[in-house]
Design a protein around this motif. Structure first.
Motif, PDB file in Angstrom:
ATOM      1  N   TYR A 140       0.783  -1.103  -0.078  1.00 12.80           N
ATOM      2  CA  TYR A 140       0.149   0.190  -0.043  1.00 12.80           C
ATOM      3  C   TYR A 140       0.891   1.111  -0.154  1.00 12.80           C
ATOM      4  N   SER A 141       0.369   2.251  -0.794  1.00 15.06           N
ATOM      5  CA  SER A 141       1.272   3.413  -0.569  1.00 15.06           C
ATOM      6  C   SER A 141       0.332   4.753  -0.132  1.00 15.06           C
ATOM      7  N   TYR A 142       0.747   5.353   0.665  1.00 16.02           N
ATOM      8  CA  TYR A 142       0.244   6.417   1.288  1.00 16.02           C
ATOM      9  C   TYR A 142       0.708   7.988   1.062  1.00 16.02           C
ATOM     10  N   PRO A 143       0.270   8.934   0.277  1.00 13.30           N
ATOM     11  CA  PRO A 143       0.649  10.246   0.065  1.00 13.30           C
ATOM     12  C   PRO A 143       0.758  11.095   1.172  1.00 13.30           C
ATOM     13  N   VAL A 144       1.979  11.862   1.368  1.00 12.94           N
ATOM     14  CA  VAL A 144       2.122  12.472   2.270  1.00 12.94           C
ATOM     15  C   VAL A 144       1.241  13.827   2.660  1.00 12.94           C
ATOM     16  N   GLU A 145       0.551  14.225   1.554  1.00  8.03           N
ATOM     17  CA  GLU A 145      -0.497  15.317   1.839  1.00  8.03           C
ATOM     18  C   GLU A 145      -1.572  14.730   2.511  1.00  8.03           C
ATOM     19  N   PHE A 148       0.138  12.382   8.646  1.00  3.75           N
ATOM     20  CA  PHE A 148       0.223  10.993   9.050  1.00  3.75           C
ATOM     21  C   PHE A 148      -0.965  10.679  10.054  1.00  3.75           C
ATOM     22  N   LYS A 149      -1.718  11.494  10.473  1.00  2.83           N
ATOM     23  CA  LYS A 149      -2.823  11.133  11.414  1.00  2.83           C
ATOM     24  C   LYS A 149      -3.930  10.205  10.382  1.00  2.83           C
ATOM     25  N   LYS A 150      -4.127  10.698   9.168  1.00  2.00           N
ATOM     26  CA  LYS A 150      -5.080   9.955   8.293  1.00  2.00           C
ATOM     27  C   LYS A 150      -4.416   8.852   7.741  1.00  2.00           C
ATOM     28  N   ILE A 151      -3.022   8.939   7.288  1.00  2.00           N
ATOM     29  CA  ILE A 151      -2.608   7.713   6.932  1.00  2.00           C
ATOM     30  C   ILE A 151      -2.498   6.519   7.984  1.00  2.00           C
ATOM     31  N   LEU A 152      -2.175   6.924   8.969  1.00  3.25           N
ATOM     32  CA  LEU A 152      -2.283   5.795  10.184  1.00  3.25           C
ATOM     33  C   LEU A 152      -3.748   5.359  10.351  1.00  3.25           C
ATOM     34  N   ASP A 153      -4.514   6.193  10.239  1.00  2.00           N
ATOM     35  CA  ASP A 153      -6.118   5.488  10.118  1.00  2.00           C
ATOM     36  C   ASP A 153      -6.359   4.813   9.062  1.00  2.00           C
ATOM     37  N   ASP A 158      -6.866  -0.676   6.453  1.00  2.00           N
ATOM     38  CA  ASP A 158      -6.510  -1.732   5.381  1.00  2.00           C
ATOM     39  C   ASP A 158      -6.178  -3.021   6.086  1.00  2.00           C
ATOM     40  N   PHE A 159      -5.574  -3.070   7.214  1.00  2.00           N
ATOM     41  CA  PHE A 159      -5.238  -4.144   7.919  1.00  2.00           C
ATOM     42  C   PHE A 159      -6.276  -4.551   9.073  1.00  2.00           C
ATOM     43  N   ASP A 160      -7.154  -5.363   8.372  1.00  2.00           N
ATOM     44  CA  ASP A 160      -8.432  -5.517   9.204  1.00  2.00           C
ATOM     45  C   ASP A 160      -8.214  -7.077   9.857  1.00  2.00           C
ATOM     46  N   GLN A 196       4.990   3.700   2.377  1.00  2.00           N
ATOM     47  CA  GLN A 196       4.806   2.361   1.844  1.00  2.00           C
ATOM     48  C   GLN A 196       4.568   1.001   2.795  1.00  2.00           C
ATOM     49  N   VAL A 197       3.831   0.300   2.664  1.00  2.00           N
ATOM     50  CA  VAL A 197       3.715  -0.866   3.726  1.00  2.00           C
ATOM     51  C   VAL A 197       3.258  -2.106   3.068  1.00  2.00           C
ATOM     52  N   LEU A 198       4.033  -3.218   3.180  1.00  2.00           N
ATOM     53  CA  LEU A 198       4.030  -4.499   2.479  1.00  2.00           C
ATOM     54  C   LEU A 198       2.375  -4.898   2.754  1.00  2.00           C
ATOM     55  N   LYS A 199       1.477  -5.377   1.720  1.00  2.00           N
ATOM     56  CA  LYS A 199       0.228  -5.704   1.979  1.00  2.00           C
ATOM     57  C   LYS A 199       0.201  -7.304   2.671  1.00  2.00           C
ATOM     58  N   SER A 200       1.240  -7.942   2.696  1.00  2.00           N
ATOM     59  CA  SER A 200       1.292  -9.183   3.621  1.00  2.00           C
ATOM     60  C   SER A 200       1.542  -8.882   4.870  1.00  2.00           C
ATOM     61  N   VAL A 201       0.809  -9.677   5.761  1.00  2.00           N
ATOM     62  CA  VAL A 201       1.266  -9.296   7.383  1.00  2.00           C
ATOM     63  C   VAL A 201       2.038 -10.532   7.595  1.00  2.00           C
ATOM     64  N   PHE A 202       2.944 -10.258   8.527  1.00  2.00           N
ATOM     65  CA  PHE A 202       4.145 -11.190   8.823  1.00  2.00           C
ATOM     66  C   PHE A 202       3.368 -12.090  10.203  1.00  2.00           C
ATOM     67  N   TYR A 203       3.048 -13.081  10.317  1.00  2.00           N
ATOM     68  CA  TYR A 203       2.739 -13.741  11.510  1.00  2.00           C
ATOM     69  C   TYR A 203       3.774 -14.687  12.112  1.00  2.00           C
ATOM     70  N   ARG A 204       3.877 -14.489  13.607  1.00  2.00           N
ATOM     71  CA  ARG A 204       4.726 -15.395  14.354  1.00  2.00           C
ATOM     72  C   ARG A 204       4.428 -15.444  15.646  1.00  2.00           C
ATOM     73  N   ASN A 205       4.115 -16.512  16.281  1.00  2.00           N
ATOM     74  CA  ASN A 205       3.765 -16.635  17.707  1.00  2.00           C
ATOM     75  C   ASN A 205       2.398 -16.048  18.027  1.00  2.00           C
ATOM     76  N   LYS A 206       2.497 -15.032  18.889  1.00  2.00           N
ATOM     77  CA  LYS A 206       1.144 -14.341  19.314  1.00  2.00           C
ATOM     78  C   LYS A 206       1.155 -13.051  18.875  1.00  2.00           C
ATOM     79  N   ALA A 207       1.841 -12.696  17.414  1.00  2.00           N
ATOM     80  CA  ALA A 207       2.065 -11.616  17.132  1.00  2.00           C
ATOM     81  C   ALA A 207       1.781 -11.379  15.685  1.00  2.00           C
ATOM     82  N   ALA A 208       1.541 -10.194  15.155  1.00  2.00           N
ATOM     83  CA  ALA A 208       1.402 -10.012  13.760  1.00  2.00           C
ATOM     84  C   ALA A 208       2.082  -8.804  13.399  1.00  2.00           C
ATOM     85  N   TYR A 209       2.968  -8.613  12.340  1.00  2.00           N
ATOM     86  CA  TYR A 209       3.778  -7.398  11.853  1.00  2.00           C
ATOM     87  C   TYR A 209       3.646  -6.796  10.587  1.00  2.00           C
TER      88      TYR A 209
END
Length: 575
Positions: A140-145, A148-153, A158-160, A196-209
């Motif tokens: 995913y790509s998030y523009p600076v304009e 950061f609050k909207k980007i993080l929101d 995107d990662f539900d 930019q954030v990789l669309k794939s989530v990295f899972y290991r043990n009890k966490a997701a990255y």
């Protein structure tokens, strides 16, 4: 050459590889569901199933080929033509480099006595020979304009994870503050700034990255955002910018991630840009393709051999009773070979030692056990073997070596990352570094215990110190599952005969452990010994170990955070 047999061989290999990669992806796709439902036990079982896939499929495919090909298995020219036909068949595959490694694995099993061979195998190709694909499906790509609050929101949208957030607004405030402190206080954003954030989530043990990067001042600032799923909802646990901590997440001491990689080479390219101090083979290992990681390691090793001229020598440290260990000083790995005969009091067999290494390979290493690559028929240039090392090999592992012309052939060897043995580190470091090291030493033992591993021989010579001063266990011949051990307190003598008995007057079973005895051998440096005994005083109490056993036997997966707990946004949050 028999075209029918070539066609059959290629078809069988393509189908075998397809079965492997389809099963690998199917098991990987289960990870989000386990995270959603907090099904940690099944998550671990699923991880072990995935680790077994490759070997099982190679065995099945190899068996089919042996039955069909018969005497032609050792025909050099047949395999040259088979490789050429296979190369054409996989040319358009998005898993091309993995398919090449699968071919290598099959031919090594099928072709009796085959060494690494450029003409018959894929030796030097490398992941960067893969086709380049568009990036729009990678991240995913998030523009600076947006700000950061909207980007993080939007990022959290995107990662539900299919679970409500513990406190979504607070998570966004935590993340905003982290970005402000690390990036915005040092750099000004510009029109070229993007996230930019990789669309794939990295899972290991009890966490997701989530793995991402922010473009500022013509450079990328990589970051990792770990999520945890508590009984009260999903929460952002922290935000990591420290390159050393990010590197640690992908460490050789960690279990592999469960992460969807539609085009592995493309994901590796992104990760390589975000974590540049990790080698390509380490990144392939980290995303679960450890067999191809082994291939990439070997390519890196061959390249280093060509660019260096130092000799292989006996590794520093106390000589082991079970393993002969040597190294190439200019390359940060060690070679470990199981001795022909073990020094007393070791009584296990060579096969039992191999089983211990398999056990570690299938277990959660929680950042405290070194990953290994196992090789057979490993060739080294004879003129690079130091005479003292050759003498040691002849004396201890003679059955595992053979000389053929200008090469030393090693029939079986484990290869793992080189570290400074903890006993040597403690002899030469400062007092403050020694205090930190013995704290880490105890922490390593405790984290292994919480992962249901009892190291057995806990002498400092069996632990190493990494460049980040992390203490790692690397001697596996005596490890056991913690839950198989019986932690006891020694009975107190009641008469003179018992007090002065030459041997223990009480019964001792094979799995009995007396923690109070640990003090006799754990730390040899006098100025930090008492500090260690006080800092980790629980280690010497049977009840401490029994409590951990009880938690494990009750089905709890005790999570080992791969970063310092003090950087967590909510340090008291239990998962």
């Amino acid at each position: 050459m028999d075209n029918e047999k070539i066609k059959y061989t290629v078809t069988e290999m393509i189908e075998g590889f397809g079965n492997y990669i389809n099963s690998f992806n199917e098991l990987t796709r289960l990870a989000p569901g386990f995270f959603k439902h907090r099904d940690w036990t099944t998550m671990q079982q699923n991880h072990r199933r995935r680790l077994r896939l490759y070997k099982d499929q190679v065995k099945t495919t190899g068996s089919h080929l042996k039955d069909f090909l018969g005497d032609i298995l050792d025909d050099y020219h047949f395999w040259i033509e088979a490789k050429a036909a296979y190369s054409v068949a996989i040319q358009e595959s998005k898993y091309k480099e993995l398919a090449e490694t699968f071919f290598n694995s099959i031919i090594r099993k099928a072709y009796h006595g085959l060494a690494i061979n450029d003409r018959l195998m894929y030796v030097h190709e490398g992941y960067n020979s893969c086709d380049i694909y568009p990036d729009e499906n990678l991240y995913y790509s998030y523009p600076v304009e947006w700000g950061f609050k909207k980007i993080l929101d939007k990022m959290l949208d995107d990662f539900d994870f299919g679970v409500h957030f513990l406190n979504r607004d607070e998570d966004i405030r935590f993340l905003e503050l982290a970005i402000q402190e690390v990036i915005l206080t040092r750099y000004k954003t510009s029109p070229e700034t993007t996230t930019q954030v990789l669309k794939s989530v990295f899972y290991r043990n009890k966490a997701a990255y989530l793995i991402g990067r922010i473009r500022v001042r013509k450079k990328w600032m990589p970051f990792v955002i770990p999520f945890v799923n508590t009984s009260d909802g999903v929460a952002v646990d922290t935000m990591i910018f420290d390159p050393n901590l990010m590197s640690g997440l992908f460490s050789f001491t960690r279990s592999y991630f469960m992460v969807k990689a539609d085009i592995p080479s493309q994901m590796i390219s992104f990760l390589n840009s975000a974590i540049p101090n990790k080698k390509i083979h380490e990144l392939y290992n980290a995303i679960g393709f450890n067999k191809h990681g082994k291939t990439e390691f070997y390519r890196d090793f061959l390249g280093h051999l060509q660019q260096s001229n130092d000799q292989f020598v006996i590794a520093e440290g106390v000589m082991g009773m079970v393993m002969t260990v040597f190294t190439l000083p200019s390359y940060n790995i060690v070679f470990k070979m199981i001795k022909d005969y073990f020094d007393p009091p070791k009584t296990m067999t060579r096969q039992e030692v191999r089983e211990k290494y398999k056990m570690v390979g299938l277990h959660d290493r929680v950042g405290r056990m070194a990953d290994t690559h196992e090789f057979e028929e490993f060739h080294l240039p004879l003129d690079r073997i130091h005479p003292d090392l050759m003498k040691e090999l002849r004396n201890t592992v003679n059955s595992l070596i053979e000389i053929n012309g200008t090469e030393l052939i090693i029939k079986h060897v484990y290869i793992e990352r080189r570290m400074i043995p903890l006993n040597l580190y403690l002899e030469n470091c400062s007092y403050e570094d020694a205090k930190e090291a013995v704290e880490e030493y105890g922490n390593a033992i405790i984290q292994l215990a919480k992962a249901n591993i009892f190291p057995g021989d806990m002498m400092t010579k069996n632990f190493g110190v990494t460049r980040q001063k992390r203490v790692i266990f690397y001697d596996y011949d005596e490890i056991e599952f913690l839950t198989d051990m019986n932690f006891r307190r020694k009975p107190k003598p009641e008469n003179y005969e018992q007090i002065y008995a030459a041997t223990p007057w009480y019964d001792i079973a094979a799995n009995d452990v007396f923690p109070e005895d640990f003090k006799k051998f754990m730390i040899g440096r006098n100025d930090v010994k008492d500090y260690f005994f006080e800092f980790h005083k629980d280690l010497f109490e049977p009840e401490f170990w029994q409590k951990i056993q009880k938690r494990i036997l009750e089905g709890e997966l005790i999570h080992a955070f791969p970063y310092p707990e003090h950087i967590r946004f909510r340090p008291s949050l239990e998962i």
